[in-house]
Design a protein around this motif. Structure first.
Motif, PDB file in Angstrom:
ATOM      1  N   ALA A  22       0.923  -1.443  -0.154  1.00  0.00           N
ATOM      2  CA  ALA A  22      -0.313  -0.117   0.259  1.00  0.00           C
ATOM      3  C   ALA A  22       0.456   1.173  -0.262  1.00  0.00           C
ATOM      4  N   ILE A  23       0.350   2.000  -0.349  1.00  0.00           N
ATOM      5  CA  ILE A  23       0.926   3.393  -0.819  1.00  0.00           C
ATOM      6  C   ILE A  23       0.376   4.714  -0.671  1.00  0.00           C
ATOM      7  N   PHE A  24       0.333   5.354   0.942  1.00  0.00           N
ATOM      8  CA  PHE A  24      -0.182   6.786   1.394  1.00  0.00           C
ATOM      9  C   PHE A  24       0.139   7.338   0.746  1.00  0.00           C
ATOM     10  N   LEU A  25      -1.244   8.517   0.258  1.00  0.00           N
ATOM     11  CA  LEU A  25      -0.105  10.210  -0.261  1.00  0.00           C
ATOM     12  C   LEU A  25      -0.629  11.044   0.415  1.00  0.00           C
ATOM     13  N   PHE A  26      -0.258  11.633   1.055  1.00  0.00           N
ATOM     14  CA  PHE A  26      -0.259  13.379   1.690  1.00  0.00           C
ATOM     15  C   PHE A  26       0.115  14.451   1.994  1.00  0.00           C
ATOM     16  N   ARG A  27      -0.488  15.226   1.387  1.00  0.00           N
ATOM     17  CA  ARG A  27      -0.175  16.652   1.183  1.00  0.00           C
ATOM     18  C   ARG A  27      -0.004  17.475   2.641  1.00  0.00           C
ATOM     19  N   HIS A  28       1.224  17.847   2.226  1.00  0.00           N
ATOM     20  CA  HIS A  28       1.580  18.946   3.811  1.00  0.00           C
ATOM     21  C   HIS A  28       0.428  18.546   4.543  1.00  0.00           C
ATOM     22  N   SER A  29       0.299  19.525   6.038  1.00  0.00           N
ATOM     23  CA  SER A  29      -0.480  19.702   6.209  1.00  0.00           C
ATOM     24  C   SER A  29      -0.834  21.388   6.555  1.00  0.00           C
ATOM     25  N   GLU A  30      -1.373  22.631   7.449  1.00  0.00           N
ATOM     26  CA  GLU A  30      -1.401  24.268   7.202  1.00  0.00           C
ATOM     27  C   GLU A  30      -0.179  24.448   7.684  1.00  0.00           C
ATOM     28  N   PRO A  59       4.187   1.890   8.923  1.00  0.00           N
ATOM     29  CA  PRO A  59       4.842   2.254   7.175  1.00  0.00           C
ATOM     30  C   PRO A  59       6.229   1.298   7.212  1.00  0.00           C
ATOM     31  N   SER A  60       6.706   1.249   6.137  1.00  0.00           N
ATOM     32  CA  SER A  60       8.591   0.932   6.321  1.00  0.00           C
ATOM     33  C   SER A  60       9.137   1.602   5.939  1.00  0.00           C
ATOM     34  N   THR A  61       8.854   2.886   4.825  1.00  0.00           N
ATOM     35  CA  THR A  61       9.314   3.970   3.975  1.00  0.00           C
ATOM     36  C   THR A  61       8.601   5.413   4.250  1.00  0.00           C
ATOM     37  N   LEU A 101       7.997   2.204  -6.760  1.00  0.00           N
ATOM     38  CA  LEU A 101       6.951   0.289  -6.853  1.00  0.00           C
ATOM     39  C   LEU A 101       8.112  -0.301  -6.806  1.00  0.00           C
ATOM     40  N   ALA A 102       9.261   0.367  -6.343  1.00  0.00           N
ATOM     41  CA  ALA A 102      10.192  -0.551  -6.199  1.00  0.00           C
ATOM     42  C   ALA A 102      10.768  -1.375  -4.749  1.00  0.00           C
ATOM     43  N   GLN A 103      10.795  -0.607  -4.200  1.00  0.00           N
ATOM     44  CA  GLN A 103       9.287  -0.515  -2.606  1.00  0.00           C
ATOM     45  C   GLN A 103       8.883  -1.609  -1.867  1.00  0.00           C
ATOM     46  N   SER A 104       9.027  -2.080  -0.718  1.00  0.00           N
ATOM     47  CA  SER A 104       7.968  -3.655  -0.373  1.00  0.00           C
ATOM     48  C   SER A 104       7.629  -2.601   0.746  1.00  0.00           C
ATOM     49  N   GLY A 105       6.262  -3.594   1.810  1.00  0.00           N
ATOM     50  CA  GLY A 105       5.860  -2.859   2.121  1.00  0.00           C
ATOM     51  C   GLY A 105       4.828  -1.650   2.173  1.00  0.00           C
ATOM     52  N   ILE A 106       4.460  -1.110   3.191  1.00  0.00           N
ATOM     53  CA  ILE A 106       3.646   0.360   3.471  1.00  0.00           C
ATOM     54  C   ILE A 106       4.336   1.731   3.194  1.00  0.00           C
ATOM     55  N   VAL A 107       4.124   2.020   2.069  1.00  0.00           N
ATOM     56  CA  VAL A 107       5.178   3.103   1.796  1.00  0.00           C
ATOM     57  C   VAL A 107       3.873   5.186   1.954  1.00  0.00           C
ATOM     58  N   VAL A 108       4.841   5.548   2.679  1.00  0.00           N
ATOM     59  CA  VAL A 108       4.011   6.939   2.699  1.00  0.00           C
ATOM     60  C   VAL A 108       5.016   8.055   2.053  1.00  0.00           C
TER      61      VAL A 108
END
Length: 158
Positions: A22-30, A59-61, A101-108
């Motif tokens: 899984a990949i979590f994508l966040f925009r920076h906070s306020e 997360p792994s990374t 996409l070359a990573q494994s686990g959960i990427v943030v």
């Protein structure tokens, strides 16, 4: 010679299957105003609560662009999970997508209002709605599926 060929095929096959779950994508906070502003008080509070979105998942990374607001958003999450923040350059998202996409686990990944939807689109291969400059509570989860990644756009409830 057969042993060498078999070894190369094994390594090649291993690289094909390597991809984040899984990949979590966040925009920076306020943020405050300025050229490279830090987070505002509201932004710091939001960043401090991001770990609540992960439940039992670790997360792994963690990646962030090299700006005060993105690093300050990623830092509490990295501290909570005992990870470091890796920086990336937002100017070449196609190349960064290959790295992710070359990573494994959960990427943030913590980015910006323009780069976060673009990165989601590059990974999921589906159109993604742009993010207004005033929106800080939307994030994306890309879940590994049989064919590519399934994209979900979610809102934080804090």
């Amino acid at each position: 010679m057969n042993y060498v060929l078999a070894s190369l095929l094994f390594l090649f096959a291993a690289n094909i299957s390597a991809a984040p779950d899984a990949i979590f994508l966040f925009r920076h906070s306020e943020k405050l105003a300025g050229k490279n502003p830090p987070l505002s008080e509201a932004g710091r509070q939001r960043a401090e609560r991001l770990f609540n979105l992960f439940g039992e998942v670790k997360p792994s990374t963690i990646y962030s662009t090299d700006y005060n607001r993105t690093i300050e958003t990623a830092a509490p999450l990295a501290e909570y999970f005992g990870l470091s923040v890796n920086t990336y350059k937002p100017g070449d998202l196609a190349q960064f997508t290959k790295t992710v996409l070359a990573q494994s686990g959960i990427v943030v990944i913590v980015g910006h209002s323009n780069t976060t939807p673009e990165l989601a689109q590059l990974i999921a291969q589906v159109p993604v709605e742009k993010m207004p400059e005033t929106e800080f509570d939307r994030y994306f989860i890309l879940q590994k599926a049989e064919q590519g990644y399934q994209l979900r756009s979610l809102k934080m409830n804090f």
